[in-house]
Design a protein around this motif. Structure first.
Motif, PDB file in Angstrom:
ATOM      1  N   THR A 419       2.010  -2.722  -5.748  1.00 46.84           N
ATOM      2  CA  THR A 419       3.303  -2.058  -5.553  1.00 46.84           C
ATOM      3  C   THR A 419       3.108  -0.770  -4.770  1.00 46.84           C
ATOM      4  O   THR A 419       2.007  -0.221  -4.687  1.00 46.84           O
ATOM      5  CB  THR A 419       3.969  -1.754  -6.902  1.00 46.84           C
ATOM      6  N   CYS A 420       4.216  -0.293  -4.211  1.00 46.30           N
ATOM      7  CA  CYS A 420       4.181   0.891  -3.356  1.00 46.30           C
ATOM      8  C   CYS A 420       5.331   1.817  -3.758  1.00 46.30           C
ATOM      9  O   CYS A 420       6.453   1.364  -3.995  1.00 46.30           O
ATOM     10  CB  CYS A 420       4.312   0.465  -1.891  1.00 46.30           C
ATOM     11  N   LYS A 421       5.055   3.106  -3.824  1.00 43.66           N
ATOM     12  CA  LYS A 421       6.068   4.110  -4.135  1.00 43.66           C
ATOM     13  C   LYS A 421       5.950   5.239  -3.124  1.00 43.66           C
ATOM     14  O   LYS A 421       4.896   5.852  -2.977  1.00 43.66           O
ATOM     15  CB  LYS A 421       5.891   4.649  -5.553  1.00 43.66           C
ATOM     16  N   VAL A 422       7.068   5.500  -2.418  1.00 43.46           N
ATOM     17  CA  VAL A 422       7.079   6.573  -1.418  1.00 43.46           C
ATOM     18  C   VAL A 422       7.217   7.907  -2.131  1.00 43.46           C
ATOM     19  O   VAL A 422       8.173   8.141  -2.872  1.00 43.46           O
ATOM     20  CB  VAL A 422       8.217   6.367  -0.413  1.00 43.46           C
ATOM     21  N   ASP A 423       6.251   8.806  -1.933  1.00 44.94           N
ATOM     22  CA  ASP A 423       6.290  10.128  -2.553  1.00 44.94           C
ATOM     23  C   ASP A 423       7.083  11.133  -1.712  1.00 44.94           C
ATOM     24  O   ASP A 423       7.927  11.874  -2.220  1.00 44.94           O
ATOM     25  CB  ASP A 423       4.863  10.655  -2.750  1.00 44.94           C
ATOM     26  N   THR A 446       2.638   8.023   0.496  1.00 40.19           N
ATOM     27  CA  THR A 446       2.981   6.998  -0.476  1.00 40.19           C
ATOM     28  C   THR A 446       1.833   6.748  -1.424  1.00 40.19           C
ATOM     29  O   THR A 446       0.681   7.138  -1.144  1.00 40.19           O
ATOM     30  CB  THR A 446       3.363   5.682   0.243  1.00 40.19           C
ATOM     31  N   LYS A 447       2.124   6.086  -2.517  1.00 40.90           N
ATOM     32  CA  LYS A 447       1.098   5.754  -3.508  1.00 40.90           C
ATOM     33  C   LYS A 447       1.134   4.247  -3.747  1.00 40.90           C
ATOM     34  O   LYS A 447       2.200   3.679  -4.015  1.00 40.90           O
ATOM     35  CB  LYS A 447       1.352   6.500  -4.815  1.00 40.90           C
ATOM     36  N   LEU A 448      -0.035   3.597  -3.630  1.00 37.94           N
ATOM     37  CA  LEU A 448      -0.155   2.154  -3.843  1.00 37.94           C
ATOM     38  C   LEU A 448      -1.013   1.915  -5.068  1.00 37.94           C
ATOM     39  O   LEU A 448      -2.013   2.601  -5.291  1.00 37.94           O
ATOM     40  CB  LEU A 448      -0.783   1.473  -2.622  1.00 37.94           C
ATOM     41  N   THR A 449      -0.641   0.898  -5.840  1.00 36.82           N
ATOM     42  CA  THR A 449      -1.396   0.577  -7.044  1.00 36.82           C
ATOM     43  C   THR A 449      -1.315  -0.913  -7.320  1.00 36.82           C
ATOM     44  O   THR A 449      -0.336  -1.579  -6.940  1.00 36.82           O
ATOM     45  CB  THR A 449      -0.863   1.363  -8.255  1.00 36.82           C
ATOM     46  N   ASP A 477      -5.123   4.194  -8.487  1.00 36.11           N
ATOM     47  CA  ASP A 477      -3.943   4.547  -7.701  1.00 36.11           C
ATOM     48  C   ASP A 477      -4.420   5.135  -6.386  1.00 36.11           C
ATOM     49  O   ASP A 477      -5.166   6.126  -6.362  1.00 36.11           O
ATOM     50  CB  ASP A 477      -3.063   5.557  -8.446  1.00 36.11           C
ATOM     51  N   GLU A 479      -3.653   6.888  -2.827  1.00 33.24           N
ATOM     52  CA  GLU A 479      -2.715   7.648  -2.023  1.00 33.24           C
ATOM     53  C   GLU A 479      -2.981   7.370  -0.543  1.00 33.24           C
ATOM     54  O   GLU A 479      -4.119   7.426  -0.091  1.00 33.24           O
ATOM     55  CB  GLU A 479      -2.841   9.141  -2.316  1.00 33.24           C
ATOM     56  N   CYS A 505       5.061  -2.206   1.778  1.00 32.47           N
ATOM     57  CA  CYS A 505       5.765  -0.932   1.675  1.00 32.47           C
ATOM     58  C   CYS A 505       6.451  -0.699   3.019  1.00 32.47           C
ATOM     59  O   CYS A 505       5.783  -0.509   4.043  1.00 32.47           O
ATOM     60  CB  CYS A 505       4.784   0.184   1.359  1.00 32.47           C
TER      61      CYS A 505
END
Length: 552
Positions: A419-423, A446-449, A477, A479, A505
């Motif tokens: 998954t990807c989350k844009v910081d 972004t952070k990928l995990t 995690d 970055e 992402c």
């Protein structure tokens, strides 16, 4: 390693200047030769002195046994004249190589006949041995002896114990002869280039809803007819070949052809049943007519086979996990005399195994046993393993084998994609005038995990012309940052975990494009254009007015 790593029907060349240090592998290698039908050519090199003749002779005999079993040659040369002997590699590495004749004898005088058809090219004879004489004769009676290196039939080259005779291109078709006389063991092989050939398997019939024939592993069983399934190829497909006789013929001794009854299965497949199988080593021989040229042809298989009173059966599910133990049940039976039977098993990756060294046999009854194999935990997933189980009776040299091919496969439990989350996005410097975008840049953080999965294996760009950087993939995690020109307004980052799950992402700094709503076409009253109502959006009023004007 070459026999297990190369495809079936390969040519394998062995160069050695030493005696065999692992002679206990000989039975396993013979089993793999029979299983893969590969040809082994051994170049045994010796220096001019300093080595005991008895040791050299014993070791060369081992290499000769392996070469003979595969239809190859064991070539004994000095290191100085090795380059002269390697022409055989060029000969045998060519395409569409077929074998016309193959024989071996311990000594003596004998005349061999063989058919050369019109379509054969680059016909070459190979003779290995010493203290011999030979004479080749064509159908017209023209002859050439071993003392005539350049004669009326071809060119003869001699190096070490190898004689290589290349026939001239204007050879005659029909029955040829070669008269051999030797006080020492020798081998004879005739090859050429042609697309008329065959491949085969020994098979057993099986019944059920979809009856048919399945290839057997190991040697055919003694005391019963042998069944072979041949696939015959011709110059213009199977229909261009008319099969005459198919049989089994001894290689190392004089003897008649054990002819088989044939059944045409269609598409070039021929089922052959041989009631009287020759004793000792034999090969398959096929004769027929080439419908294109009308000439008769002769072909032989190269791998020597033999029958056995011992039967070895083994079943495996085909895969094993790293660090886990796989149990493989196997059974051994003999139609000969009972008693203890020695078991030897090996795998080409040297994985730890356990198995009984001996099993007691009662005539006509199966003895059951189990073998275990354990790949180390660090074995890469996808590793192939070839396992050979040999059984040999103590009362005689009768033996048989089973060859299994396994795969080491890591069990997959991770089915969740990364998954990807844009910081954070820093794009405030990008101008609204796209003509000036080249002078400005923007950043994405972004952070990928992979959560509790196997971990991310690689991170790449699918879209975007910028620069992507990220932390070490060993982190849970990760970055990542992306820096690009304001002219490149879209980025798509792809993360793949260690079992192949893919996560993406996607981000864009481009302003959204507003599309008009999709709906039914407006209607215009017959009396004239509708009034421009403030209740309607301006674009709707314009559309209604345009429709009325077009209608008028």
């Amino acid at each position: 390693m070459a026999l297990t790593g190369a495809p079936a029907f390969s040519h394998i060349y062995v160069f050695t200047d030493a005696t065999a240090k692992d002679i206990w592998l000989k039975d396993t290698i013979l089993a793999l030769i029979s299983s893969t039908k590969s040809t082994v050519v051994s170049f045994f090199m010796t220096s001019t002195g300093g080595r005991k003749r008895r040791s050299v002779t014993a070791s060369f005999n081992d290499y000769r046994d392996l070469a003979l079993a595969s239809g190859g040659q064991a070539i004994h040369v000095t290191k100085g004249n090795l380059p002269e002997a390697t022409d055989i590699i060029l000969d045998t590495s060519t395409s569409a190589l077929v074998t016309v004749l193959q024989r071996s004898r311990s000594s003596g005088s004998e005349t061999f006949t063989f058919l050369l058809d019109e379509s054969l090219r680059n016909i070459t004879l190979y003779i290995t041995g010493s203290q011999m004489t030979f004479t080749i004769s064509n159908p017209a009676g023209v002859s050439q002896s071993n003392t005539q290196l350049s004669g009326g039939l071809g060119t003869i080259q001699s190096v070490g114990n190898l004689w290589r005779i290349r026939l001239d291109d204007d050879k005659q078709t029909g029955a040829w002869k070669i008269q051999m006389a030797s006080a020492q063991p020798y081998t004879l092989k005739v090859t050429g280039q042609n697309t008329i050939t065959f491949i085969y398997d020994f098979v057993d019939a099986f019944k059920g809803p979809h009856p048919g024939y399945a290839p057997i592993t190991g040697r055919p069983q003694a005391g019963r007819p042998a069944m072979l399934l041949l696939s015959v190829m011709g110059r213009e497909g199977p229909a261009s070949v008319k099969v005459g006789e198919v049989g089994l013929i001894p290689v190392s001794r004089a003897g008649p052809v054990s002819k088989g009854s044939t059944t045409d299965m269609g598409n070039g497949d021929i089922l052959v049943t041989v009631d009287a199988v020759p004793q000792g080593e034999f090969v398959v021989i096929l004769t027929g007519t080439d419908s294109v040229s009308g000439s008769q042809f002769q072909r032989q298989s190269t791998t020597q086979m033999s029958i056995s009173k011992v039967i070895v059966t083994a079943v495996a599910d085909g895969s094993v996990e790293p660090g886990q133990t796989l149990s493989i049940p196997f059974s051994v039976m003999t139609e000969g005399s009972g008693g203890p039977c020695s078991i030897n098993a090996r795998n080409d990756k040297e994985f730890p195994m356990t198995f009984p060294m001996n099993v007691p046999l009662t005539t006509g009854q199966y003895a059951n046993a189990t073998l275990t194999i354990t790949p180390p935990k660090d074995t890469p997933s996808g590793t192939g393993v070839t396992l050979t189980i040999m059984a040999k009776t103590s009362a005689s040299t009768d033996s048989n084998y089973a060859v299994l091919r396994l795969s080491v496969v890591t069990k997959i439990t991770d089915f969740v994609r990364p998954t990807c989350k844009v910081d954070r996005v820093a794009a405030d410097d990008c101008p609204t005038d796209v003509s000036q975008c080249a002078s400005f840049r923007w950043n994405l953080f972004t952070k990928l995990t992979d959560g509790k999965g196997t971990g991310i294996d690689r991170i790449t760009l699918r879209q975007g012309d910028g620069v992507l950087s990220h932390d070490a993939l060993t982190h849970l995690d990760i970055e990542a940052s992306y820096n690009a020109s304001c002219c490149s307004q879209i980025v798509e980052i792809v993360a793949v975990d260690k079992v192949g799950n893919v996560g993406t992402c996607f981000f864009s700094i481009a302003p959204p494009t507003i599309a008009p709503p999709v709906g039914p076409a407006p209607t215009v009253p017959a009396g004239g254009p509708p009034p421009l109502s403030l209740a309607r959006p301006l674009w709707v009023s314009c559309l209604l007015l345009a429709a009325w004007m077009a209608r008028s």
